[in-house]
Structures are given as structure tokens and as C-alpha cells.
Motif scaffolding. Sequence first.
Motif, PDB file in Angstrom:
ATOM      1  N   HIS B  42       0.759  -1.246  -0.032  1.00 52.21           N
ATOM      2  CA  HIS B  42      -0.104  -0.203   0.014  1.00 52.21           C
ATOM      3  C   HIS B  42       0.878   1.319   0.157  1.00 52.21           C
ATOM      4  N   ALA B  43       0.321   2.275  -0.722  1.00 53.57           N
ATOM      5  CA  ALA B  43       1.062   3.399  -0.826  1.00 53.57           C
ATOM      6  C   ALA B  43       1.074   4.248   0.671  1.00 53.57           C
ATOM      7  N   VAL B 102       4.539   2.369  -1.962  1.00 52.35           N
ATOM      8  CA  VAL B 102       4.475   0.867  -2.122  1.00 52.35           C
ATOM      9  C   VAL B 102       5.837   0.229  -2.161  1.00 52.35           C
ATOM     10  N   VAL B 130      -5.470   0.617   5.898  1.00 51.39           N
ATOM     11  CA  VAL B 130      -5.061   1.281   4.533  1.00 51.39           C
ATOM     12  C   VAL B 130      -5.357   2.858   4.553  1.00 51.39           C
ATOM     13  N   GLU B 132      -5.710   6.633   2.744  1.00 55.83           N
ATOM     14  CA  GLU B 132      -5.661   7.437   1.562  1.00 55.83           C
ATOM     15  C   GLU B 132      -4.270   8.215   1.321  1.00 55.83           C
ATOM     16  N   PRO B 133      -3.767   7.769   0.124  1.00 56.66           N
ATOM     17  CA  PRO B 133      -2.478   8.251  -0.274  1.00 56.66           C
ATOM     18  C   PRO B 133      -2.383   9.522  -0.936  1.00 56.66           C
ATOM     19  N   TYR B 674       2.590   6.375 -12.269  1.00 56.86           N
ATOM     20  CA  TYR B 674       1.909   5.604 -11.054  1.00 56.86           C
ATOM     21  C   TYR B 674       0.694   5.129 -11.422  1.00 56.86           C
ATOM     22  N   PRO B 676      -3.229   4.569 -10.082  1.00 54.96           N
ATOM     23  CA  PRO B 676      -4.070   5.296  -9.126  1.00 54.96           C
ATOM     24  C   PRO B 676      -3.717   4.991  -7.631  1.00 54.96           C
ATOM     25  N   ASP B 677      -3.302   3.719  -7.111  1.00 52.41           N
ATOM     26  CA  ASP B 677      -3.052   3.214  -6.039  1.00 52.41           C
ATOM     27  C   ASP B 677      -1.547   3.719  -5.563  1.00 52.41           C
ATOM     28  N   GLY B 678      -0.836   4.012  -6.238  1.00 45.72           N
ATOM     29  CA  GLY B 678       0.598   4.317  -5.989  1.00 45.72           C
ATOM     30  C   GLY B 678       1.598   3.381  -6.425  1.00 45.72           C
ATOM     31  N   ARG B 679       1.327   2.437  -7.232  1.00 44.83           N
ATOM     32  CA  ARG B 679       2.428   1.370  -7.627  1.00 44.83           C
ATOM     33  C   ARG B 679       2.929   2.052  -9.061  1.00 44.83           C
TER      34      ARG B 679
END
Lengths: 157, 761
Positions: B42-43, B102, B130, B132-133, B674, B676-679
Motif C-alpha cells: 500500500h502507498a 508501495v 489502509v 488514503e495516499p 504511477y 492510481p493506488d501508487g504502484r
Amino acid sequence: MELTLTLNGKKMSRLIEPGVLLLDFLRGEGCCSVKRGCETSNCGLCTVFLDDVPVLSCSILAARVQGRRVTTLEGLRQEAEELATFIAAQGAEQCGFCNPGFMMNAIALLREKEEPTVEEIRAYLAGNLCRCSGYEGQLRGILAFIEWRKKKRGGAQ
Amino acid sequence: MKIVNTSVPKKDALQLLTGQPVYTDDLAPKDCLIVRLLRSPHASAIVKSINKKAALLIPDIEAVYTWEDLPADAKRFTLAGQTYPEPSPHDHLILDRRLRYVGDPVAVVAGRSEAAVEKALALIKVEYEVLEPLLDPTAAKDNKIIVHPEENWEALCPVGADNKRNLCAHAESSAGDIEATLAACDIVLDRTYHTKAVQQCMMETYRTFCTIDTYGRLVITSATQVPFHVRRIVALALGIPKSKVRVIKPRIGGGFGAKQTCVSEVYPALVTWLTKKPSKIVFSRYECMTASSPRHETHMRVRLGAMKDGRIRGIDMYAVSNTGAYGDHGPTTVDLTGHKPITLYRTESYRFVSDVVYTNNMPAGAYRGYGAPQGMFAVESAVNELAALLKMDAFLLREKNIIHEGDYLPSYYGETNTSCALDRCLMRAKELSGWEEKGLCRKLKNGKVRALGMAMAMQGSAIPYLDVGGATIKLGDEGTYNLLIGASDMGTGCDTILAQIAAEVLECDLDAVSVFGVDTDASPYDSGSYASSTTYLTGQAVYQAATELRRRLGLLAAKLLKCEPEEIVFDGKKAAKIDDSGALTLAELAVASQSGNDVALDVTASTKSTASPPPFMVGVAEVDIDTETGEVRPVHYYGVVDCGTCINPNLARVQTEGGIVQGIGMALSENVTYAPDGRVYENSLMQYKIPSRLDNGRLTVVFEPSYEKSGPFGAKSIGELVINTPGPAIAAAIANAVGTRFYELPVTPEQVAMAAARLKM
């Protein structure tokens, strides 16, 4: 399982795990010239000869070389030093980490073709990434080696 | 000069080319515990609970560490390899309960086999809360999401940092009244630029092994550019005295700044310190692409004010630099984003304002150029656009506005431009590239368009008043010398270059100088190989140490020959009395130095610099553009460089060629994007495309040296400078071909094809 092969001219038998990659097997045998630079089979650092043909040792199971000949840079010392002198004369070895894979593939090219053109050299070695040199010095070194070899062989005739 | 300014091969060249075992992983003991990291998926998250019981049941697992295993009062530290107190905030823990990108480490696993460690990683049960990033750097300042809310976050230097505002640094500098200048200009170009978090991609990924020595001390062998900084950082991270840590640097498979951050060292250090067993970590390429220390992504607004006659009067820049989850090198990289490109021009006034912000992206770090390539892309692109608006040749516009030797440089810390051949570089580049004859853009028979673009660049040479260069030279057996250094040869050839400087002073053969480096127990202190400092700063230390050793050889010879030191003449091979009534060979002096002698023939010199003399470069890109597919193919790149005296012209040339090709990658194919989830999407060398030898075209590099009096034999730096010009030069060539300017790097084929299509409509 038992693996029998000829590594750098020496016949040997080893007990190996069936899933071990040729790259890891070779490093385990002390052939530290074989390097890993990626996990996607596209950097060229781990190039070795399988029966004189350059292959990526990261993409071959050790079990697949049963009964065959494997050559790493450790087994080509003299041939490597001849070419190496010309790369060194350009300062193109730089960090050196990609050198073994590059040298193996360059040696394969120079065995295969007497006088490859610039385009042929680039195409043949396209799979050998180098982050330091910008490739030009390596090219100059190879071209100088070809000239030298031509003269040497011409003189021998 | 006999050895300086000659292209001798690198001292380690044949060992490297024949694949000898000289790198970290080649030297690691066979019984090392394998160390790997469980990384955050997770970010932004907090570890609610973590259960390692099942993992520890695996027979070959030695240890699993989580945040719960570390002292609750552990102090934060920075991984940035900088002189203490570091400008980078102390914001890291070895393992933290809060995860900020991440890839942030959650657990350290050590075991006796790769397979066991792999299995253990899968068996660690983690429950994450988790969060919010925060992924947009332009919205990071004063965002409601705070990346570093913790109370023990600490900024050791006044860099304008405020963790509660997501600010890793804030700075403002100016000279003159920029608003008044811009108001008086005929034209004010106002543009925003964006560069991505490109990766160093050194071929050898991060790696470290650790052992405990005879005295119970922790010995760290690591691929690092900064052995002395690693010693301090690891001691701080583990909470142990620095005297308990020794760092050894073997050969390094490339650095480019990546190894100026202590990315891999702390994990095996923790394992070996706690278990007292040898351990090693070897980063996968995947880890190198997703959890490392790439260039700071930067957004820049440039306002460029000029008169119709082409006189540039003022430059105003605002930069937002994305340092990601941690602030390693954050406050300092951005400084170069403004001050390096702005300084190229004689302006009445300038202003540079910067914010360095935390986000939940992978942390950034040092990468060749250190902030300058971003700013150089912005300012040089703006100047190229100004040239087009004024219908003035890009070279002519530069010739009217560049700084010259002797200029006072208000935007460069008030330094004086002591050595500068930028004017000659311009002339030579124009001539070499055939700029005038070829024209900016011409159609080829195959339907493609061939275009030219140019850009200038400068960098610094070392960090003045701060960093330290060190060298020890001693007389060895048989009249040879040992040169001990603390600077890290990362492939650039500094071992050889420094030996050339020593050999020049001592008038000996290069082979007579054996180089040793680096071991923090044996090498003299040196800040390390970064900030374009080694040739310039450590080179001065070598020069001074060699000069002093010459003097001492004279002292010993005078004693033995029973005369005054002033009567001795040393020519490198022998010390003779001036009247020829007696002489001793160097070999005889070496024997005498080991028998009944009290003159130490072992000299250490330390140097600091009082200026950072800039090297300069002009680059011209010649590219072929396929207007159907948008493919941009570099055909020829011309580089003209003023790095002062080239200590080794071959090595300077290869540095330049390598830098140009890295710059071509940054301009055209290297991208970090990236999900949207920061990967990170570009997580391998398949997705992240560095140039192969089919991608760079031909390179022509020439030198137009100035002479820098403060450098060894007139030398300045070269390593970083050379990556700066391809971004703006290639973007300019594309604009010259398709009529559209690009304000973001890399420029992708899709963008070019769309632009070309619009041009045709």
C-alpha cells in the motif's frame, strides 16, 4: 538430480535442485563473471556459451545443459584478454559489471564474422545493455580489434 | 605534463574485462544469511498487527524482524550520504509502523536459503490499516494528508522544512528586482515544465554483505559511493557507536548517485549485528525500479524576460520537487534545479523559489546531475522557444547572453567565473554539427524529417566549504608508492585519474603507484564520490600529499647524504646532491626508510574547496522523426565540453558519451508513472526502457578546455555535467520538426505522432 556437463573444458558431475537456473549454478561453481542484471531476460549480463552458442544463463535451467558444454568468461581467458586490451584502450570498460556478458557476445560475433560492419556489431550486441559507456567506446574498441586481427592474419599468410 | 592529460587505460580495466570476482556479491562469504524485505503493498498504511510465528517455524529461517523488534525510542535518521549534519531531514526508521509508499519495508527476513526466505515472506501475516495516499506533488503542500506526522521527525539544518505541511524544504533566493525587470521587458515567456522520476539503472543493483570481525566490530562491505557516510548512518540507525562499524567498498557496478544513498546497508547490518552471523542482501531489479532512489520528479514554472534584440534580462523560476516518501537529498537537489541553468545567462535579476514536498511516491535521491537536468530542461527549453519567437538563431541568442570568464555570478552563490570556455564551446558545437549548413529541419527521401536542436549546460565541482577530499601517499618497497584514498571509484576511473596526478607530481611511472580504496579503517577521510568532486577535490589532496612526500624524500636523502635538504635535487628516480657529489636511487631511499629511519614517508593531505568552478557543455542533437509513428531516433549527438584540463581524455570522453546516452533516455524513453493506488508501472527493464546500442545514434565529443587554477593541473569536473543537454536539445529538435513544443520529459512517440498529425491538418 545429477547433472553432468563440461564446464570450461572440465567434465564434472553435480547434484542439483531441478529448479536451479544455469546462472545460479555457474556462480555457485565459482564462475563469478556470470552476473545478474535483471529478472526479465533483457540485460545480457549473464551471457555464456552453450556448445559455443551465446545464451542467457538466466533463462535456462541448469538441468537442460545435461551432457553439454558450457563456457563462461573464466574459460576464455586468452581470447578475452586480446579483445579486452582494445576495449581498455578506449576506457570503455567503465564499471565493468556488464563486461563479461558483453565480452562473451562480442567474442561470439568475432568468431562468427571476420569483419562485421558497424551495423552488424550494433545489432549483434543490441541485447547487451551498458549504462556507463554510451556504447561508442565499446564500438571503437571492437573496430580497432578487427583492424589489428586483419593485419595479424594478413601477416601470417 | 607526462602522465596527466594522457589516455592511459584504467588500472583495473583488464580485471574487469575478464570478469574477475571483484564486486560485493562475488566476495560475500558462502555461508551468508540471505536477507530480504517484506514490502508494503500500500502507498499509505499503518501496520495494525503483524504475526511472524509461522515464518519462524521454517527450519532455515534465522530471524524475522518487524517494527516491534526495534527500540521504541529509536531516533530517526536520513539515508542520504551527505556531510553531517545532513540537510536531508531525519525521517527514516529501519522499520516503521507507518508505511509511506508501495515498497516501504515492513519486515526483514534472514534465512539460510533463498527458498526458505521466500517461503517465510509469504507466511508473515500483516493486517494493514489502509490510508488514503497523497500522490500529487502539486497538491502536497498543506494537504490534509500528512506523510510524516510523527513528532520525532527532525530537520537538522535550516532548510525551510516543516513536516506538518509536507515540506521537506523551502528556499528563496534572488538578485535584483525580478518583477521590475520583467515589467520592463519586451517579451516575457511564461511556461511550466515537468520532468519525471527517472532511474539510474546502474547494472549492479544495490547490495551489501556484513560480517563481525575479530574485535566484535561490524564490517560492512557494500556497493557504495560514500563509505564514510555509510559508517555514520548505519551506526545512527542501529544506535551503536561509529567506532563499532567499518565499511569496505570493493568494485562497484555503477553508481550515478544511486549509491550515494544508503539504500541497502541498514538491513543486513541489523541482521548481522543482532545475530552475529554474516548476512547479505542483493536487491532485485524489481526492487531497484520500485523501491530505490530515482531522480526527483519536478514541476517548474519559468518566466523568461527579454528584449526584442535578444537581450535576456531576467529569469524567474519556481520549482516543486517531489521527494516522495522520504527526504533523502530533497533540500539540496532542488538547489541545482534553479541555480545551475539560471547562471548560464548574464541577467540583471533573477529569482528562484522552491518547495520540496513529501508524497506517497517512492522516495527520490541523487542521480547524476542532482537536480540540474530538470532545471536545464526548463530554462534551455524556454530560451529555445524565445529564439523561435524572436526568429533568432538559437546559437546567436546564446552568444548574446552567456556568461564569460571573469564574470561575477550572483545566481551562483556570488562566485566568480574563474575558468570558462563556454563561448568557444558554442562556436565549436555550431561548426562541428554543421548547424548552419544543415538547417533546423529538412525532409528526407524516406519520408522522415531530420531536425537539429541545441542546449547548453553547466554543473559544479565539489561542494565548497563543506566536503573533504583526502589522500595518503606512502613510499613503498623498491621505490614504488601506495596511494590510499577514501573516494569511491564507481567505474568512472578515479583510482587511475588520482594515480595519474600522483605520478605526475612524483615523476614516476603510473605502474609505480598502487591504489587502495576504500576501507574506513585504512583510507583517509573523504566525503565520497559525489557532487562532481573526486577529480577536482580529492585530486587536490593527492597533489598536496605527493608534493609533501617529495619534500620528505629530500629530507631523508639530505640526512643520508649529509647535506642540507636545499642541496638535494629529486627527479623521480634518484635524489642527488646538486654538485653531483652523491646520489641515492628511490629504491635505495625505500630501503633506508625501513632501517633506522625517523622521517615518516607517509603523507596524508585533506582538502576543502572555497569555490565550485563550473564545467560547461554545449550539445547539439540531430534526430530523425517519423511523423507517421512519432518515433524520434537520435542520429548524431555532438557534445563540446569544457571540463578544464582532461586528466585522462579517454575517460573524460567515455564519461561524456555515457552521460549523453543517459540523457537521451531521459528525453525519449525513460518514464516513471504511477497507478492510481501508487504502484510504479515501470517495474523492470522491459517496461523502463534505457537506451540500447541501437538507440543512441553516433556520438561526437570534443573538448574545449579552459584552465582552472584551483584544480589539479587545471582540471574541473565532468561526471554530472554531461547528462544535462540531451533533454532540452532533443525537445528543441522535435519542435523544429513538428512545430509543437513539449514541456514534459520524456517526449513519447504517441505525443509526437499526435503533434505531427495536428500539423498536417
